[in-house]
Each structure stands twice: as structure tokens, then as C-alpha cells.
Design a protein around this motif. Structure first.
Motif, PDB file in Angstrom:
ATOM      1  N   THR A  57       0.806  -1.216   0.000  1.00  0.00           N
ATOM      2  CA  THR A  57       0.000   0.000   0.000  1.00  0.00           C
ATOM      3  C   THR A  57       0.838   1.265   0.000  1.00  0.00           C
ATOM      4  OG1 THR A  57      -0.069   0.092   2.417  1.00  0.00           O
ATOM      5  CG2 THR A  57      -1.817  -1.163   1.319  1.00  0.00           C
ATOM      6  N   GLY A  58       2.137   1.164   0.234  1.00  0.00           N
ATOM      7  CA  GLY A  58       2.967   2.350   0.354  1.00  0.00           C
ATOM      8  C   GLY A  58       2.971   2.928   1.747  1.00  0.00           C
ATOM      9  N   ALA A 135       0.310   4.742  -4.473  1.00  0.00           N
ATOM     10  CA  ALA A 135       1.738   4.552  -4.201  1.00  0.00           C
ATOM     11  C   ALA A 135       2.527   4.202  -5.463  1.00  0.00           C
ATOM     12  CB  ALA A 135       1.933   3.460  -3.157  1.00  0.00           C
ATOM     13  N   GLY A 136       1.857   4.073  -6.610  1.00  0.00           N
ATOM     14  CA  GLY A 136       2.546   3.757  -7.858  1.00  0.00           C
ATOM     15  C   GLY A 136       3.035   2.329  -7.940  1.00  0.00           C
ATOM     16  N   LEU A 223      -5.966  12.558  -2.983  1.00  0.00           N
ATOM     17  CA  LEU A 223      -5.698  13.730  -3.815  1.00  0.00           C
ATOM     18  C   LEU A 223      -6.955  14.409  -4.341  1.00  0.00           C
ATOM     19  CD1 LEU A 223      -2.756  12.278  -5.950  1.00  0.00           C
ATOM     20  CD2 LEU A 223      -2.585  13.725  -3.918  1.00  0.00           C
ATOM     21  N   LYS A 224      -8.099  13.707  -4.237  1.00  0.00           N
ATOM     22  CA  LYS A 224      -9.355  14.222  -4.789  1.00  0.00           C
ATOM     23  C   LYS A 224      -9.258  14.419  -6.299  1.00  0.00           C
ATOM     24  CE  LYS A 224     -10.669  14.442  -0.515  1.00  0.00           C
ATOM     25  NZ  LYS A 224     -11.442  13.311   0.058  1.00  0.00           N
ATOM     26  N   LYS A 225      -8.445  13.582  -6.939  1.00  0.00           N
ATOM     27  CA  LYS A 225      -8.315  13.577  -8.387  1.00  0.00           C
ATOM     28  C   LYS A 225      -8.301  12.134  -8.865  1.00  0.00           C
ATOM     29  CE  LYS A 225      -5.610  17.868  -8.700  1.00  0.00           C
ATOM     30  NZ  LYS A 225      -4.345  18.494  -9.185  1.00  0.00           N
ATOM     31  N   ASN A 226      -8.349  11.951 -10.167  1.00  0.00           N
ATOM     32  CA  ASN A 226      -8.278  10.610 -10.736  1.00  0.00           C
ATOM     33  C   ASN A 226      -6.837  10.299 -11.110  1.00  0.00           C
ATOM     34  OD1 ASN A 226     -11.164  10.348 -10.692  1.00  0.00           O
ATOM     35  ND2 ASN A 226     -11.245  11.636 -12.516  1.00  0.00           N
ATOM     36  N   VAL A 227      -6.366   9.104 -10.743  1.00  0.00           N
ATOM     37  CA  VAL A 227      -5.005   8.685 -11.059  1.00  0.00           C
ATOM     38  C   VAL A 227      -5.046   7.388 -11.839  1.00  0.00           C
ATOM     39  CG1 VAL A 227      -4.010   9.836  -9.056  1.00  0.00           C
ATOM     40  CG2 VAL A 227      -4.767   7.460  -8.846  1.00  0.00           C
ATOM     41  N   VAL A 262       1.140   9.681  -4.147  1.00  0.00           N
ATOM     42  CA  VAL A 262       1.133  10.041  -2.732  1.00  0.00           C
ATOM     43  C   VAL A 262       2.420   9.512  -2.115  1.00  0.00           C
ATOM     44  CG1 VAL A 262      -0.060   9.763  -0.521  1.00  0.00           C
ATOM     45  CG2 VAL A 262      -1.386   9.959  -2.642  1.00  0.00           C
ATOM     46  N   PRO A 263       3.189  10.319  -1.394  1.00  0.00           N
ATOM     47  CA  PRO A 263       4.469   9.857  -0.822  1.00  0.00           C
ATOM     48  C   PRO A 263       4.288   8.617   0.047  1.00  0.00           C
ATOM     49  CG  PRO A 263       4.270  12.235  -0.616  1.00  0.00           C
ATOM     50  CD  PRO A 263       2.936  11.743  -1.088  1.00  0.00           C
TER      51      PRO A 263
END
Length: 270
Positions: A57-58, A135-136, A223-227, A262-263
Motif C-alpha cells: 500500500t505504500g 503509491a505507484g 488527492l481528490k483527483k483521478n489517477v 502520494v508519498p
């Protein structure tokens, strides 16, 4: 999730207080257990548990495995015993992913003890999938597969210097030259507003030509955005590059973004 004589009973995390929640039920000092290490200990009265500081999950978190010698029950059975079940929603900063394949009595006892802490909530795989995407982190079968090289997938860090020099790993004749030169495509992060990008959504350049495909995508609660992530030719992989993504037969703007979105907050010894 299965190991010789061991079955995963649950993972606690992610969240800044995940280890603190578990610390209340163990005698060992979890501050001495850094990311990707494990130890066998008693957890809330259940002996022979292996606690691993990990999670895809990061974030900081732990997985708990209990040694078993007989029986196997579904996670649904134990969740029904608790009167709850996992879902894809996650309203708090700390979640408990209960993956139960042990005798119901032991699993329910352990889960009940953890859930007594008001910060802990049950959540399902959709919650974890959102976190790993923020977390990419790649999902095998979606973002990487047997046709993806580490260089294309942004995973060159997995290849140590000795292995690169010795070229003694499968695919070395293809992968090592890629490390020294260019590849045809790269995995990139994408961010957009509007409708969320999903796997298989076409990625287009600003002229409307299809250049790639989204492999994973979802709204980011953080982030309240789409990734999303996907593969595009190298010339379109620079962060800040504007592209188009087709969602529900409509084109919308997207921007190539650095990952992780997200870091990460892995626990390491200071």
C-alpha cells in the motif's frame, strides 16, 4: 498468501498508528521490526504468529500469519461470526484487512481483539487497490506481466549491480541493453479530472492518435483527483506531458505525472 504450515489471518494497516494498535497485543517491541522483516510472537493471546512489517500500500502496516495444522475456513465465515464483512470503502486513516483461512475460533478471537480498537475498520480489496495505485505500485497481470521488462515497467531498481554485470538472470540479453539505451515504451503515471480512467482506456496524443493504454486507474481519495498508470512511447513519458484519455467514448485531458502520486511512509530504523 499461503506458506508451509502457515496461513495469513489478517493484515493491519495502512496508517500511522497501525503498529501501535498491534503493539497493545504483543510483548515484542515492534519499533525494532523495520519494513520487510518479520518475527514469530504471540498476538493477543494467539501463539505461533508470524508478524511481518509489510503491505502493498505504500504505508506502514503489518501482516499476521498463524501456524495451523488442520482445517480451512473462508474469510466470509469468520466475518459473519463477527457480524461484519469487508467492503471497498475506507472512511478512516487506519484499516484492517482480514484475510482468514484458519480455524474460525482462532481467527475470530484475533480479529475481535484487533477490532476493539476504534481506529480499526474492516475494508476489502478495492481499498487496498486504491492505496497501491496511489503509491505507484504495479498489479501483476495489469501493469506488468511476462511480456514486460523491468526497464519498461520502471522497475530497474530491482536489478543489482552484480546481476547487471554478470548477466546471469532470465532475459538479461534483452534487459541489460535496455538499461544502457532506450526502450520503445515506459510505464507512466497519469492524472486527470472528470470521469475516472480505468484499465483498457485508450491513451492518445494531442492529435488524437492512440499511443497507449491505461493498465490501472481509479479516483484518489487522498488527492481528490483521478489517477492511473499505463504505457506510452518514450517520447511521451516526460512528467508534465499533456495527453488525452478516452473514457466512455469521450476524450479528456490527462497529464503525465511522477509516481508515487502520494508519498510512501514505509517504517525504517532511524
Amino acid at each position: 498468501m499461503l506458506g508451509p504450515g502457515y496461513l495469513v489471518t489478517g493484515s493491519l494497516g495502512p496508517g500511522p498508528t497501525a503498529a501501535q494498535v498491534l503493539q497493545a497485543g504483543v510483548a515484542d517491541d515492534l519499533r525494532k521490526l523495520p519494513f520487510m522483516t518479520s518475527a514469530v510472537m504471540e498476538v493477543f493471546g494467539v501463539s505461533g504468529c508470524r508478524v511481518t512489517r509489510c503491505g502493498y500500500t505504500g504505508e506502514d502496516g503489518v501482516e499476521v500469519c498463524q501456524e495451523v495444522v488442520w482445517g480451512q475456513y473462508r474469510a466470509q465465515d469468520a466475518c459473519e461470526g463477527l457480524g461484519v464483512c469487508g467492503t471497498g470503502s475506507f472512511p478512516s486513516a487506519l484499516w484492517c484487512f482480514i484475510q482468514i483461512s484458519v480455524p474460525v475460533a482462532g481467527a475470530v478471537h484475533l480479529a475481535t481483539a484487533i477490532l476493539k480498537n476504534p481506529e480499526v475498520k474492516l475494508a476489502g480489496l478495492a481499498a487496498r487497490d486504491t492505496l497501491r495505485l496511489e503509491a505507484g505500485l504495479c498489479l501483476y497481470g495489469n501493469d506488468i506481466d511476462e511480456h514486460t521488462t523491468p526497464v519498461e515497467g520502471g522497475l530497474s531498481w530491482t536489478l543489482g549491480k552484480r546481476r547487471r554485470a554478470a548477466m546471469d538472470f532470465p532475459g538479461a540479453k534483452v534487459i541489460v541493453p535496455q538499461l544502457k539505451g532506450r526502450v520503445q515504451r515506459r510505464r507512466v503515471g497519469l492524472m486527470c479530472e472528470g470521469a475516472p480512467m480505468r484499465a483498457h482506456s485508450p491513451i492518445l496524443n494531442m492529435e488524437g492518435t492512440k499511443i497507449g493504454t491505461v493498465t490501472s486507474g481509479c479516483p484518489s481519495p487522498s488527492l481528490k483527483k483521478n489517477v492511473a498508470m499505463g504505457y506510452v512511447p518514450c517520447e511521451y513519458s516526460r512528467p508534465g506531458t499533456m495527453l488525452l484519455v478516452e473514457v466512455r467514448r469521450k476524450q479528456q485531458m490527462a497529464v503525465v505525472s511522477k509516481m508515487p502520486f502520494v508519498p510512501t511512509n514505509y517504517y525504517t530504523l532511524k
